[in-house]
Design an enzyme around this catalytic site. Sequence first.
Site, PDB file in Angstrom:
ATOM      1  N   SER A  33      45.021  23.719  22.587  1.00 30.57           N
ATOM      2  CA  SER A  33      45.627  23.982  21.337  1.00 30.57           C
ATOM      3  C   SER A  33      46.525  22.715  21.313  1.00 30.57           C
ATOM      4  CB  SER A  33      46.499  25.218  21.491  1.00 30.57           C
ATOM      5  OG  SER A  33      47.152  25.602  20.390  1.00 30.57           O
ATOM      6  N   ASP A  80      47.177  21.338  14.462  1.00 32.11           N
ATOM      7  CA  ASP A  80      47.071  20.819  15.850  1.00 32.11           C
ATOM      8  C   ASP A  80      45.461  20.540  16.097  1.00 32.11           C
ATOM      9  OD1 ASP A  80      46.220  23.570  15.678  1.00 32.11           O
ATOM     10  OD2 ASP A  80      47.007  24.275  17.396  1.00 32.11           O
ATOM     11  N   ASP A  84      43.008  22.026  17.565  1.00 32.07           N
ATOM     12  CA  ASP A  84      42.101  23.009  17.296  1.00 32.07           C
ATOM     13  C   ASP A  84      42.139  23.576  16.164  1.00 32.07           C
ATOM     14  OD1 ASP A  84      44.216  24.570  18.256  1.00 32.07           O
ATOM     15  OD2 ASP A  84      42.740  26.132  18.908  1.00 32.07           O
ATOM     16  N   ASP A  98      44.113  25.610  14.620  1.00 27.41           N
ATOM     17  CA  ASP A  98      44.491  27.160  14.215  1.00 27.41           C
ATOM     18  C   ASP A  98      45.925  27.076  13.744  1.00 27.41           C
ATOM     19  OD1 ASP A  98      45.593  26.449  16.853  1.00 27.41           O
ATOM     20  OD2 ASP A  98      44.968  28.462  17.563  1.00 27.41           O
TER      21      ASP A  98
END
Length: 576
Positions: free
Chosen positions: A145, A304, A306, A308
């Site tokens: 993340s 961010d 990834d 999400d």
Amino acid sequence: MEEYKIKYEQWLNDPAISEDDKQELKSISGNEKEIEDRFYKDLEFGTAGLRGVIGIGTNRMNTYTVTKATQGLANYIIKKGGQKRGVAIAYDSRRMSQEFSKEAALCLNANGIKTYRFDTLRPTPELSFAVRELGCIAGIVVTASHNPPEYNGYKVYWEDGAQIVEPTDKEIIAEVNAVTDLSTIKTMEEEQAKSEGLYHTIGEEIDKRYIEELKKLVVNQKAIDETQKDIKIVYTPLHGTGNIPVQTILKELGFENVYVVKEQAEPDGNFPTVDYPNPEDSKAFKLALELAKEKDADIVLANDPDADRLGVYAKNQETREYVQFNGNMTGNLIAEYILSQKQANGTLPNNGAVIKTIVSSNLTDAIAKAYNVKLFSTLTGFKNIAKIIRGFEENNNEYECLYSYEESYGCIIGTHARDKDGIVAVMTLCEAACYYKQKGMTLWDAMLAMYEKYGYYKEKQFSITLKGSEGAEQIKQMMEKMRNQPATEIAGEKVISFGDYQVQNIHNNETGEDTNTNLPKSNVLYFDLTNDSWCCVRPSGTEPKIKFYMGVKGTSIEDADKKLEEIETAMKEFAK
């Protein structure tokens, strides 16, 4: 000899450890602190999977810890008879993400389990979508993340596209912990896996289906069509996975003035332009804000790595400066926009529901009440939100989930995925920016209008970082002190009730009544205060931190800020 030294020696002599990796271990010989940190524990496969610093050792992210987790997952899938359904696998731009995802796939293949691995990096929400779209038994995404560059992680999803929850998580953890001999971890060559029909590569066809699902969630295409030429959007993927899907969806909806921060457009696991790639951190927006001022942008957005989570800045028309939104502000702005638009166009269902976490804003309660929508609250973590959505479906769609969010910069509109989706959040905020621009408003103006309508709800959080085994013990002691000697007053506000989610109990200090939380056990303490104030404490599940959350309702922004400051001061004192 200390246990960590024994483990260190075992790895140096284990034939399953490669010679190159043994050289890395030999290079730290004599460095007691480093050896202890790498071997004082096993990197725990918890309810959020794995997350840790990349390196060789039991307490590190490496091929051995990743494939150990995968072998445990494989053993569980075989017990469930899910080999033919397969596992979808995605990865982000971090160091070793590509390698770890490949090793995970080949480990599953060696156990007779099909895999569907994305051809290049993809956002976490698309992995969640792919699990259900492909009918897989499980999914894996390799990401840490928004953690610093030295970290990576490994998250497991189950057949509903959500991260694993009870009892599945405990059962998988038991299987992972049962893998104690590295030589028992299976693998095979990629070519053999392909020839046996086990290893599959996925890509563009899933991308298209995912984008089509997002487009269905637009609630006012007319506002986009009429205003998109006037809206200027600055976006940064922070060297992660978001760039291609964000540009794709915005282009397909008709947006023309999208400016991507070129220095941060390309995937790079070293994240060279930021201290760490966290859209919650104002420093991560330095380049984006410079570009925004150059282009006179209406809205500034950052995912961010990834993709999400989403961070947001919006223009203040009076000062011409950009105002940072926290996760609660963004979450509530989207909730108000979606519900108001659905009400206006007659698509707001009678059984509509909104879901938030217990550490998210009480403003959401007020919004849900205003639109006669059922509000559900659950524990921190989007997997708990997904569990409620699954419950709706299992109960003959008793409720229709319209929107879910948590304060940590993550939300999802609808149910196309079962984890936070920073791509759909970008899409919806750009749509909302068009709608409000038609009214002569920026998103900051829309936020102020919400405060005027519902009250000045504001929230804040802070963390105390305590690293290593000593830090873990300190965090444990802090939690026990607050649990065993709960406050009856915080910053002049009485504690109406005290919730200890570890024992699933809420004690009402006014009536003396005890009620069940009706949520899974979790190491969380919650103080419900007078005047719509609250605070909450929990250890982080992924980092060596203890987290403090708080919220207030003020008569103005200044009043709310003052109340927040008083509660923060009190909690810092209380935690000593």
